[in-house]
Motif scaffolding. Structure first.
Motif, mmCIF file in Angstrom:
data_model
loop_
_atom_site.group_PDB
_atom_site.id
_atom_site.type_symbol
_atom_site.label_atom_id
_atom_site.label_comp_id
_atom_site.label_asym_id
_atom_site.label_seq_id
_atom_site.Cartn_x
_atom_site.Cartn_y
_atom_site.Cartn_z
ATOM 1 N N MET A 135 0.807 -1.217 0.000
ATOM 2 C CA MET A 135 0.000 0.000 0.000
ATOM 3 C C MET A 135 0.848 1.279 0.000
ATOM 4 O O MET A 135 0.519 2.270 -0.651
ATOM 5 C CB MET A 135 -0.914 -0.013 1.232
ATOM 6 C CG MET A 135 -1.881 1.152 1.322
ATOM 7 S SD MET A 135 -2.929 0.974 2.783
ATOM 8 C CE MET A 135 -1.768 1.301 4.094
ATOM 9 N N LEU A 136 1.967 1.275 0.730
ATOM 10 C CA LEU A 136 2.768 2.491 0.899
ATOM 11 C C LEU A 136 3.953 2.570 -0.062
ATOM 12 O O LEU A 136 4.733 3.525 0.013
ATOM 13 C CB LEU A 136 3.275 2.569 2.341
ATOM 14 C CG LEU A 136 2.174 2.676 3.407
ATOM 15 C CD1 LEU A 136 2.770 2.582 4.802
ATOM 16 C CD2 LEU A 136 1.399 3.972 3.261
ATOM 17 N N ARG A 137 4.090 1.607 -0.945
ATOM 18 C CA ARG A 137 5.195 1.637 -1.898
ATOM 19 C C ARG A 137 5.066 2.861 -2.810
ATOM 20 O O ARG A 137 3.966 3.234 -3.206
ATOM 21 C CB ARG A 137 5.210 0.347 -2.712
ATOM 22 C CG ARG A 137 6.465 0.144 -3.548
ATOM 23 C CD ARG A 137 6.435 -1.241 -4.174
ATOM 24 N NE ARG A 137 6.480 -2.283 -3.142
ATOM 25 C CZ ARG A 137 5.989 -3.502 -3.310
ATOM 26 N NH1 ARG A 137 5.393 -3.834 -4.444
ATOM 27 N NH2 ARG A 137 6.086 -4.387 -2.333
ATOM 28 N N ASP A 138 6.198 3.493 -3.127
ATOM 29 C CA ASP A 138 6.291 4.675 -3.991
ATOM 30 C C ASP A 138 5.769 5.947 -3.322
ATOM 31 O O ASP A 138 5.596 6.974 -3.990
ATOM 32 C CB ASP A 138 5.549 4.480 -5.319
ATOM 33 C CG ASP A 138 6.149 3.351 -6.146
ATOM 34 O OD1 ASP A 138 7.374 3.141 -6.044
ATOM 35 O OD2 ASP A 138 5.401 2.677 -6.883
ATOM 36 N N LEU A 139 5.534 5.902 -2.007
ATOM 37 C CA LEU A 139 5.089 7.104 -1.296
ATOM 38 C C LEU A 139 6.292 7.916 -0.826
ATOM 39 O O LEU A 139 7.307 7.356 -0.392
ATOM 40 C CB LEU A 139 4.234 6.707 -0.088
ATOM 41 C CG LEU A 139 3.623 7.861 0.722
ATOM 42 C CD1 LEU A 139 2.497 8.508 -0.062
ATOM 43 C CD2 LEU A 139 3.098 7.351 2.059
ATOM 44 N N ASP A 140 6.181 9.239 -0.902
ATOM 45 C CA ASP A 140 7.219 10.133 -0.399
ATOM 46 C C ASP A 140 7.257 10.019 1.124
ATOM 47 O O ASP A 140 6.244 10.282 1.792
ATOM 48 C CB ASP A 140 6.895 11.564 -0.823
ATOM 49 C CG ASP A 140 7.935 12.574 -0.338
ATOM 50 O OD1 ASP A 140 8.921 12.156 0.311
ATOM 51 O OD2 ASP A 140 7.756 13.772 -0.602
ATOM 52 N N PRO A 141 8.382 9.644 1.728
ATOM 53 C CA PRO A 141 8.419 9.483 3.189
ATOM 54 C C PRO A 141 8.217 10.796 3.942
ATOM 55 O O PRO A 141 7.913 10.774 5.138
ATOM 56 C CB PRO A 141 9.820 8.903 3.451
ATOM 57 C CG PRO A 141 10.628 9.284 2.260
ATOM 58 C CD PRO A 141 9.675 9.302 1.105
ATOM 59 N N ALA A 142 8.396 11.919 3.257
ATOM 60 C CA ALA A 142 8.174 13.208 3.915
ATOM 61 C C ALA A 142 6.689 13.570 3.985
ATOM 62 O O ALA A 142 6.313 14.504 4.695
ATOM 63 C CB ALA A 142 8.937 14.315 3.178
ATOM 64 N N ASP A 143 5.847 12.837 3.261
ATOM 65 C CA ASP A 143 4.405 13.123 3.249
ATOM 66 C C ASP A 143 3.729 12.340 4.372
ATOM 67 O O ASP A 143 3.023 11.355 4.145
ATOM 68 C CB ASP A 143 3.813 12.744 1.889
ATOM 69 C CG ASP A 143 2.419 13.313 1.677
ATOM 70 O OD1 ASP A 143 1.850 13.841 2.654
ATOM 71 O OD2 ASP A 143 1.907 13.223 0.540
ATOM 72 N N GLN A 144 3.948 12.798 5.592
ATOM 73 C CA GLN A 144 3.431 12.099 6.770
ATOM 74 C C GLN A 144 1.909 12.101 6.787
ATOM 75 O O GLN A 144 1.285 11.105 7.178
ATOM 76 C CB GLN A 144 3.959 12.773 8.041
ATOM 77 C CG GLN A 144 3.655 12.021 9.321
ATOM 78 C CD GLN A 144 4.466 10.747 9.463
ATOM 79 O OE1 GLN A 144 5.633 10.722 9.093
ATOM 80 N NE2 GLN A 144 3.861 9.689 9.986
ATOM 81 N N ILE A 236 7.991 5.898 9.277
ATOM 82 C CA ILE A 236 7.946 6.826 8.141
ATOM 83 C C ILE A 236 8.370 8.234 8.575
ATOM 84 O O ILE A 236 9.064 8.948 7.841
ATOM 85 C CB ILE A 236 6.542 6.825 7.515
ATOM 86 C CG1 ILE A 236 6.293 5.487 6.802
ATOM 87 C CG2 ILE A 236 6.356 7.987 6.547
ATOM 88 C CD1 ILE A 236 4.898 5.318 6.266
ATOM 89 N N ALA A 237 7.976 8.633 9.788
ATOM 90 C CA ALA A 237 8.411 9.942 10.289
ATOM 91 C C ALA A 237 9.933 9.991 10.427
ATOM 92 O O ALA A 237 10.569 10.995 10.058
ATOM 93 C CB ALA A 237 7.746 10.233 11.634
ATOM 94 N N LYS A 238 10.522 8.923 10.936
ATOM 95 C CA LYS A 238 11.985 8.872 11.054
ATOM 96 C C LYS A 238 12.639 8.870 9.674
ATOM 97 O O LYS A 238 13.681 9.511 9.470
ATOM 98 C CB LYS A 238 12.401 7.628 11.837
ATOM 99 C CG LYS A 238 12.023 7.671 13.309
ATOM 100 C CD LYS A 238 12.437 6.410 14.032
ATOM 101 C CE LYS A 238 13.934 6.351 14.262
ATOM 102 N NZ LYS A 238 14.314 5.206 15.123
ATOM 103 N N ALA A 239 12.021 8.165 8.712
ATOM 104 C CA ALA A 239 12.563 8.155 7.353
ATOM 105 C C ALA A 239 12.492 9.547 6.730
ATOM 106 O O ALA A 239 13.436 9.990 6.064
ATOM 107 C CB ALA A 239 11.800 7.146 6.494
ATOM 108 N N GLY A 240 11.377 10.244 6.940
ATOM 109 C CA GLY A 240 11.256 11.601 6.416
ATOM 110 C C GLY A 240 12.306 12.539 6.984
ATOM 111 O O GLY A 240 12.866 13.384 6.275
ATOM 112 N N ALA A 241 12.605 12.371 8.278
ATOM 113 C CA ALA A 241 13.641 13.197 8.901
ATOM 114 C C ALA A 241 15.016 12.869 8.324
ATOM 115 O O ALA A 241 15.819 13.766 8.037
ATOM 116 C CB ALA A 241 13.639 12.988 10.412
#
Length: 595
Positions: A135-144, A236-241
């Motif tokens: 489901m979350l594949r190809d999602l921008d990790p910064a788009d929390q 995902i929040a940690k990945a965005g950071a």
């Protein structure tokens, strides 16, 4: 030498020198444009062209079963992203788990809880590796926001699936019961006899029992696998950071303030648990579950934690060698030593502090005062106290009263009067956590009006059901000074951002609380700093999974101080009795003599 050969040599020589001069000119031009070392130049060019590369996206999620700080199973979630066409592991997070099962529960209760936990973690691993990974594949990790929206929808669908399954089971059960009834009169009459007896017994109970207190709200059922939602959101929040090259606390602050970078940030004050009091021990005191120390705002976190450690060491020494502590002879002359001997030192709790029992609140508080005085500190000036009463564990529903001491019961109204007397006698107590059940809303209002200007009245038990906290941009609990939020189960980062925003608007303080069964993951501290929490409740200064979080708090303090971004903030109480008056300002933390 032939003429043609001479012409060829002259032509090659001309081309060589012409190329050499062009190369020199190009090098001169590059040096003028980029006055850097060649290696630095290549780095600058790489950075320049990297701006035109595709933004990193999530390519894979990996869930696995790991162990938490007390050896219980929990969930780890890893995030992999496609960065410049290469798959790269970005980060991972390990979830803390929450359990209402006490440490001294019956073996069969503990066994059932462990089985349910294992099944839940197994389901969560499946969710992450299968459905959420796709489901979350190809999602921008910064788009929390988008990630949490998708996670919320997935979880809502799982809730509906469970309801449908339960509905089918209930329907099948009713059909089976109806089939049993229609089998014939003998079976029917034999089954009716015990039912009539039970009715008679229950009728007697109804005639005798009077329960004026509202019943406790049923605990929110935890959907098996819900750890996958909270674990994935936080990962995902940690990945965005990480992708944004900022620490998680700053990334969280940017998410909360809509990408507006705060110039200064405050650190939450630590609530450090020093004593975990046993309510089911042979000692009498049941009113207190945890005793926490809160350093003054004037101290840095480093100084505050060092001071707490000194007090903790002195308490331990007093419990190990009660006859050798300063002041023991004076107490024995007054006859106090024989009446209230110090309780024996027991063990280190899963909260990272001493587990012990007391016979009275005064015995507990006087011992803490002595420990501080022995090392030249004074409660109310050099250190403050917070007490977790966990009142929901005290209610005797047969009597409709709270059992504060063995055999001593008080009604909700009497509890309010008792707390008012307690704070007046011991003004160094500046926070009471769960002084009443959340169902006693009238008494919550009474205690807030009576004590709101002197201490914090904090709800923790009410805050465990984060999914039910928010209704119409309001916090759906009784009147209180603040709320303890815990990152457990299906909690999402966006939920905390929204809830803390509402609490800020209502002038309530946010306390981020550690779970009873913590992991070594330090993300909770970053979340607390980024969300602007006023307090951080992590347990004691023992056990690696808890000390790691205190170390992370110290590291953030050092980083903010080095960048000149650390802002000091005073403690403020809200006078609930007068806050409706225009121009009324909250009271700043008073000195003890002002009370």
């Amino acid at each position: 030498m032939e003429a043609s050969e001479r012409r060829r040599l002259r032509r090659e020589a001309a081309e060589y020198y012409r190329g050499h001069r062009v190369a020199e000119r190009m090098e001169d031009a590059l040096n003028a444009l980029f006055p850097l070392h060649p290696e630095d130049l290549y780095g600058e060019l790489a950075n320049y062209f990297s701006k035109f590369s595709k933004a990193p996206v999530i390519c894979k999620l990996v869930g696995r079963k790991v162990l938490d700080g007390v050896g219980q199973p929990t969930l780890e979630v890893e995030v992999y992203c496609t960065v410049k066409n290469y798959e790269k592991r970005i980060c991972s997070t390990v979830m803390a788990t929450h359990s209402q099962i006490p440490e001294n529960a019956l073996p069969e209760t503990i066994e059932a809880d462990e089985k349910e936990r294992n099944d839940s973690v197994h389901t969560a691993v499946e969710w992450v590796n299968e459905a959420l990974n796709t489901m979350l594949r190809d999602l921008d990790p910064a788009d929390q926001c988008q990630a949490d929206k998708m996670l919320g929808e997935y979880f809502a669908n799982k809730i509906e699936e469970k309801k449908e399954i339960e509905k089918q089971k209930e329907k099948k059960k009713k059909e089976e019961e109806a089939a049993k009834v229609t089998r014939g009169p003998p079976s029917y009459y034999s089954a009716s006899t015990p039912k009539q007896k039970n009715r008679g017994k229950s009728g007697k109970k109804v005639s005798v029992e009077v329960n004026p207190s509202p019943p406790a709200e049923p605990a929110e059922p935890v959907l098996r696998g819900s750890l996958a939602i909270g674990g994935t959101s936080l990962a995902i929040a940690k990945a965005g950071a990480t992708i944004s090259h900022v620490p998680l606390y700053l990334h969280t602050a940017l998410l909360k303030h809509n990408q507006g970078s705060p110039k200064e940030m405050t650190l939450p004050l630590p609530m450090v648990t020093v004593l975990n009091c046993e309510k089911n021990s042979l000692t009498k005191l049941k009113l207190v579950k945890e005793v926490m120390l809160i350093p003054p705002v004037e101290l840095s976190c480093q100084q505050g934690i060092e001071r707490v450690l000194d007090i903790q060491k002195e308490i331990t020494r007093m419990l190990e060698f009660p006859g050798k502590r300063p002041g023991s002879q004076a107490d024995s002359r007054k006859g106090k030593a024989q009446k209230t001997p110090p309780p024996p030192l027991k063990r280190i709790s899963h909260l990272g502090c001493l587990t012990i029992g007391y016979d009275s609140l005064e015995q507990l508080l006087l011992q803490l005062q002595r420990a501080c005085n022995n090392i030249g500190l004074e409660l109310g000036t050099d250190m403050y106290l917070a007490i977790n009463c966990a009142a929901h564990e005290l209610m005797d529903y047969g009597k409709g009263k709270y059992e504060i001491l063995t055999g001593t019961f008080k009604s909700p109204d009497e509890m309010v009067a008792m707390y008012v007397e307690m704070i007046n006698n011991f003004p160094f107590i500046i926070a009471l956590i769960d002084p009443l059940r959340k169902e006693d809303s009238e008494q919550w209002s009474s205690i807030c009006c009576a004590l709101g200007s002197k201490c914090y009245l904090i709800a923790e038990d009410a805050a465990t059901q984060i999914s039910k906290l928010k209704t119409d941009q309001n916090i759906n609990i009784a009147m209180c000074s603040g709320v303890v939020l815990k990152y457990i189960n299906q909690t999402k980062v966006s939920d905390l951002i929204e809830l803390t925003g509402i609490l800020d608007g209502q002038r309530r303080v946010t306390i981020l609380g550690s779970s009873e069964r913590e992991s070594s993951d330090e993300s909770l501290v970053d979340l607390a700093v980024g969300l602007g929490a006023r307090f951080l409740k992590l347990g004691g200064l023992c056990r690696g999974e808890r000390v790691a979080k205190y170390n992370r708090l110290l590291a953030i303090e050092e980083e903010l101080a080095a960048n000149g971004a650390l802002r000091e903030e005073k403690l403020e109480f809200v006078d609930f009795a007068e806050e409706s008056q225009p121009g009324q300002l909250p009271d700043v933390l008073p000195a003890p003599e002002q009370d």
